[in-house]
Design a protein around this motif. Structure first.
Motif, PDB file in Angstrom:
ATOM      1  N   PRO A   4       9.280   8.016   1.846  1.00 34.65           N
ATOM      2  CA  PRO A   4       8.655   8.880   0.831  1.00 34.65           C
ATOM      3  C   PRO A   4       9.418   8.883  -0.491  1.00 34.65           C
ATOM      4  CG  PRO A   4       9.886  10.218   2.386  1.00 34.65           C
ATOM      5  CD  PRO A   4       9.957   8.797   2.903  1.00 34.65           C
ATOM      6  N   ILE A   5       9.549   7.712  -1.115  1.00 32.18           N
ATOM      7  CA  ILE A   5      10.367   7.616  -2.325  1.00 32.18           C
ATOM      8  C   ILE A   5       9.638   8.079  -3.583  1.00 32.18           C
ATOM      9  CG2 ILE A   5      11.869   5.815  -1.406  1.00 32.18           C
ATOM     10  CD1 ILE A   5      10.274   3.738  -2.920  1.00 32.18           C
ATOM     11  N   LEU A   6       8.342   8.403  -3.433  1.00 31.42           N
ATOM     12  CA  LEU A   6       7.609   8.980  -4.553  1.00 31.42           C
ATOM     13  C   LEU A   6       7.155  10.402  -4.241  1.00 31.42           C
ATOM     14  CD1 LEU A   6       5.320   6.041  -5.807  1.00 31.42           C
ATOM     15  CD2 LEU A   6       7.552   6.749  -6.671  1.00 31.42           C
ATOM     16  N   GLU A   7       7.820  11.035  -3.294  1.00 29.55           N
ATOM     17  CA  GLU A   7       7.441  12.386  -2.880  1.00 29.55           C
ATOM     18  C   GLU A   7       7.397  13.328  -4.078  1.00 29.55           C
ATOM     19  OE1 GLU A   7       5.856  14.808  -0.332  1.00 29.55           O
ATOM     20  OE2 GLU A   7       6.806  13.004   0.509  1.00 29.55           O
ATOM     21  N   GLY A   8       6.247  14.001  -4.247  1.00 27.71           N
ATOM     22  CA  GLY A   8       6.103  14.959  -5.327  1.00 27.71           C
ATOM     23  C   GLY A   8       5.737  14.359  -6.674  1.00 27.71           C
ATOM     24  N   LYS A   9       5.639  13.043  -6.751  1.00 31.29           N
ATOM     25  CA  LYS A   9       5.318  12.382  -8.006  1.00 31.29           C
ATOM     26  C   LYS A   9       3.800  12.293  -8.194  1.00 31.29           C
ATOM     27  CE  LYS A   9       9.640  11.021  -8.960  1.00 31.29           C
ATOM     28  NZ  LYS A   9      10.391  11.487 -10.143  1.00 31.29           N
ATOM     29  N   SER A  10       3.385  12.292  -9.449  1.00 32.28           N
ATOM     30  CA  SER A  10       1.982  12.108  -9.815  1.00 32.28           C
ATOM     31  C   SER A  10       1.818  10.733 -10.437  1.00 32.28           C
ATOM     32  CB  SER A  10       1.563  13.188 -10.820  1.00 32.28           C
ATOM     33  OG  SER A  10       0.320  12.889 -11.410  1.00 32.28           O
ATOM     34  N   ALA A  11       0.838   9.969  -9.950  1.00 32.64           N
ATOM     35  CA  ALA A  11       0.686   8.575 -10.389  1.00 32.64           C
ATOM     36  C   ALA A  11      -0.749   8.252 -10.771  1.00 32.64           C
ATOM     37  CB  ALA A  11       1.136   7.621  -9.283  1.00 32.64           C
ATOM     38  N   ALA A  89       2.805   5.398 -13.767  1.00 40.84           N
ATOM     39  CA  ALA A  89       1.518   4.727 -14.010  1.00 40.84           C
ATOM     40  C   ALA A  89       1.656   3.244 -13.724  1.00 40.84           C
ATOM     41  CB  ALA A  89       1.055   4.941 -15.443  1.00 40.84           C
ATOM     42  N   VAL A  90       0.642   2.689 -13.094  1.00 35.71           N
ATOM     43  CA  VAL A  90       0.561   1.244 -12.882  1.00 35.71           C
ATOM     44  C   VAL A  90      -0.698   0.755 -13.581  1.00 35.71           C
ATOM     45  CG1 VAL A  90       0.406  -0.649 -11.228  1.00 35.71           C
ATOM     46  CG2 VAL A  90       1.764   1.379 -10.677  1.00 35.71           C
ATOM     47  N   ASN A  91      -0.507  -0.029 -14.627  1.00 30.50           N
ATOM     48  CA  ASN A  91      -1.619  -0.544 -15.429  1.00 30.50           C
ATOM     49  C   ASN A  91      -2.019  -1.908 -14.890  1.00 30.50           C
ATOM     50  OD1 ASN A  91      -1.496   1.759 -17.103  1.00 30.50           O
ATOM     51  ND2 ASN A  91       0.197   0.842 -18.248  1.00 30.50           N
ATOM     52  N   ASN A  92      -2.982  -1.886 -13.992  1.00 35.01           N
ATOM     53  CA  ASN A  92      -3.351  -3.072 -13.221  1.00 35.01           C
ATOM     54  C   ASN A  92      -4.707  -3.642 -13.608  1.00 35.01           C
ATOM     55  OD1 ASN A  92      -3.495  -4.791 -10.561  1.00 35.01           O
ATOM     56  ND2 ASN A  92      -5.259  -3.414 -10.439  1.00 35.01           N
ATOM     57  N   GLN A 223      -0.013 -11.410  -0.304  1.00 35.58           N
ATOM     58  CA  GLN A 223      -0.927 -10.327   0.020  1.00 35.58           C
ATOM     59  C   GLN A 223      -0.817  -9.224  -1.038  1.00 35.58           C
ATOM     60  OE1 GLN A 223      -3.271 -10.419   2.528  1.00 35.58           O
ATOM     61  NE2 GLN A 223      -2.511 -12.548   2.563  1.00 35.58           N
ATOM     62  N   PRO A 224      -1.921  -8.526  -1.344  1.00 40.20           N
ATOM     63  CA  PRO A 224      -1.876  -7.466  -2.350  1.00 40.20           C
ATOM     64  C   PRO A 224      -0.768  -6.449  -2.108  1.00 40.20           C
ATOM     65  CG  PRO A 224      -4.152  -7.950  -1.804  1.00 40.20           C
ATOM     66  CD  PRO A 224      -3.298  -8.757  -0.858  1.00 40.20           C
ATOM     67  N   ARG A 225      -0.494  -6.130  -0.863  1.00 44.67           N
ATOM     68  CA  ARG A 225       0.544  -5.148  -0.559  1.00 44.67           C
ATOM     69  C   ARG A 225       1.932  -5.653  -0.961  1.00 44.67           C
ATOM     70  NH1 ARG A 225       0.737  -0.452   2.807  1.00 44.67           N
ATOM     71  NH2 ARG A 225       2.819  -0.016   3.630  1.00 44.67           N
ATOM     72  N   GLU A 226       2.130  -6.972  -0.964  1.00 41.63           N
ATOM     73  CA  GLU A 226       3.426  -7.519  -1.370  1.00 41.63           C
ATOM     74  C   GLU A 226       3.654  -7.304  -2.862  1.00 41.63           C
ATOM     75  OE1 GLU A 226       4.558 -11.146   1.477  1.00 41.63           O
ATOM     76  OE2 GLU A 226       2.542 -11.394   0.636  1.00 41.63           O
ATOM     77  N   VAL A 227       2.595  -7.358  -3.644  1.00 39.78           N
ATOM     78  CA  VAL A 227       2.704  -7.022  -5.066  1.00 39.78           C
ATOM     79  C   VAL A 227       2.923  -5.524  -5.224  1.00 39.78           C
ATOM     80  CG1 VAL A 227       1.544  -7.092  -7.306  1.00 39.78           C
ATOM     81  CG2 VAL A 227       1.219  -8.960  -5.678  1.00 39.78           C
ATOM     82  N   ALA A 228       2.204  -4.747  -4.439  1.00 45.06           N
ATOM     83  CA  ALA A 228       2.341  -3.290  -4.497  1.00 45.06           C
ATOM     84  C   ALA A 228       3.766  -2.844  -4.191  1.00 45.06           C
ATOM     85  CB  ALA A 228       1.353  -2.642  -3.528  1.00 45.06           C
ATOM     86  N   GLN A 229       4.440  -3.545  -3.297  1.00 42.80           N
ATOM     87  CA  GLN A 229       5.828  -3.183  -2.959  1.00 42.80           C
ATOM     88  C   GLN A 229       6.742  -3.317  -4.175  1.00 42.80           C
ATOM     89  OE1 GLN A 229       7.024  -1.812  -0.315  1.00 42.80           O
ATOM     90  NE2 GLN A 229       5.736  -2.310   1.429  1.00 42.80           N
ATOM     91  N   ALA A 230       6.510  -4.349  -4.992  1.00 48.58           N
ATOM     92  CA  ALA A 230       7.312  -4.507  -6.204  1.00 48.58           C
ATOM     93  C   ALA A 230       7.031  -3.371  -7.178  1.00 48.58           C
ATOM     94  CB  ALA A 230       7.014  -5.858  -6.857  1.00 48.58           C
ATOM     95  N   SER A 231       5.765  -3.007  -7.327  1.00 48.02           N
ATOM     96  CA  SER A 231       5.412  -1.892  -8.206  1.00 48.02           C
ATOM     97  C   SER A 231       6.009  -0.591  -7.697  1.00 48.02           C
ATOM     98  CB  SER A 231       3.890  -1.764  -8.312  1.00 48.02           C
ATOM     99  OG  SER A 231       3.324  -2.882  -8.963  1.00 48.02           O
ATOM    100  N   LEU A 232       6.015  -0.419  -6.385  1.00 50.48           N
ATOM    101  CA  LEU A 232       6.589   0.799  -5.800  1.00 50.48           C
ATOM    102  C   LEU A 232       8.067   0.922  -6.132  1.00 50.48           C
ATOM    103  CD1 LEU A 232       6.436   3.284  -3.942  1.00 50.48           C
ATOM    104  CD2 LEU A 232       6.827   1.742  -1.996  1.00 50.48           C
ATOM    105  N   TRP A 233       8.798  -0.178  -5.999  1.00 51.04           N
ATOM    106  CA  TRP A 233      10.227  -0.137  -6.313  1.00 51.04           C
ATOM    107  C   TRP A 233      10.456   0.204  -7.787  1.00 51.04           C
ATOM    108  CZ3 TRP A 233      13.607  -3.472  -9.196  1.00 51.04           C
ATOM    109  CH2 TRP A 233      14.962  -3.179  -9.021  1.00 51.04           C
ATOM    110  N   LEU A 234       9.683  -0.416  -8.667  1.00 50.67           N
ATOM    111  CA  LEU A 234       9.844  -0.156 -10.100  1.00 50.67           C
ATOM    112  C   LEU A 234       9.432   1.270 -10.464  1.00 50.67           C
ATOM    113  CD1 LEU A 234       8.542  -3.500 -11.629  1.00 50.67           C
ATOM    114  CD2 LEU A 234      10.900  -2.653 -11.664  1.00 50.67           C
ATOM    115  N   ALA A 235       8.470   1.810  -9.737  1.00 52.53           N
ATOM    116  CA  ALA A 235       8.008   3.172 -10.016  1.00 52.53           C
ATOM    117  C   ALA A 235       8.992   4.222  -9.541  1.00 52.53           C
ATOM    118  CB  ALA A 235       6.653   3.404  -9.339  1.00 52.53           C
TER     119      ALA A 235
END
Length: 256
Positions: A4-11, A89-92, A223-235
């Protein structure tokens, strides 16, 4: 397992109705974020938000055309209204690459693609940054670029130009907003298994086994989730000293 590394965050995640955007919205929700699922496709976007909610996450859908400044401003306000603030924010959102030689540019599609892939990303940055600066306690923005922003592809002049522009926007926004503790980075995906890529394979009559080795040192599509993992780390705060960078998620394509 997602921590839960984005716990409480708004995205906000744009282009979240399918592909990499959908995977990102779902992963962010798994990581504890409250997610505004933003997309032009109302039916599919609502379905993604409903799937997140059904899985125990928090999400709302907001329909937006990111080429329209007033709609982008309203999108950011919708996130604030729903969740109280904006943190990430992720501008995708982007259009399918063009398919013309530079000498035969389709001017109508050039204008359409630029209005979304480049201007749309800039407008998202504009209104997201204003909200984050106003809040006064930092934040993180991730722009989705492409390997085409580093290694031009033939017959994609508009898309290649737009993604080079996204890289420039990312670095400029990072330079301008470090003093506000706002980090701005980008992810440059390579060959990712999305409906867009599958459509291109159908058009050319090629299979993944035939096409993937030319685009990936790993011999497969990402896979799309592999890209999402990079965005998650940066976020997340796990990348707290990273700004103005572009992470390549391309199985080594740009390294050779």
């Amino acid at each position: 397992m997602t921590f839960p590394i984005l716990e409480g965050k708004s995205a906000i995640v744009t282009g979240a109705a399918m592909g990499m955007g959908e995977a990102t919205a779902k992963l962010f929700a798994e990581a504890g974020a409250r997610v505004l699922v933003a997309d032009m496709n109302e039916e599919r976007g609502k379905a993604v938000a409903d799937e997140i909610t059904a899985s125990g996450g928090t999400a709302v859908f907001h329909q937006v055309n990111i080429a329209d400044s007033a709609q982008v401003k309203a999108m950011v306000q919708a996130a604030v209204d729903a969740f109280g603030r904006l943190d990430v924010a992720v501008n995708n959102a982007a259009l399918t690459p063009d398919d013309n030689l530079t000498s035969e540019i389709d001017e109508d599609y050039w204008d359409r693609l630029m209005s979304v892939d480049l201007k749309g990303t800039a407008l998202c940055l504009k209104w997201e940054l204003q909200q984050l600066v106003r809040q006064g306690d930092g934040g993180s923005i991730v722009n989705i670029s492409s390997v085409s922003g580093f290694r031009p592809q033939p017959k994609n002049p508009a898309y290649v130009a737009a993604k080079h522009g996204v890289n420039g926007l990312t670095k400029t926004a990072a330079l301008e907003n470090g003093e506000h503790a706002i980090r701005v980075n980008a992810v440059a995906p390579g060959a990712i298994d999305t409906p867009m890529l599958r459509g291109a394979l159908e058009q050319t009559g090629q299979s993944e086994a035939e096409f993937a080795p030319a685009l990936s040192l790993l011999g497969r599509f990402g896979q799309p989730r592999e890209v999402a993992q990079a965005s998650l780390w940066l976020a997340s705060d796990q990348s707290s000293y990273v700004t103005g960078s572009v992470i390549h998620v391309d199985a080594g394509y740009t390294s050779r």
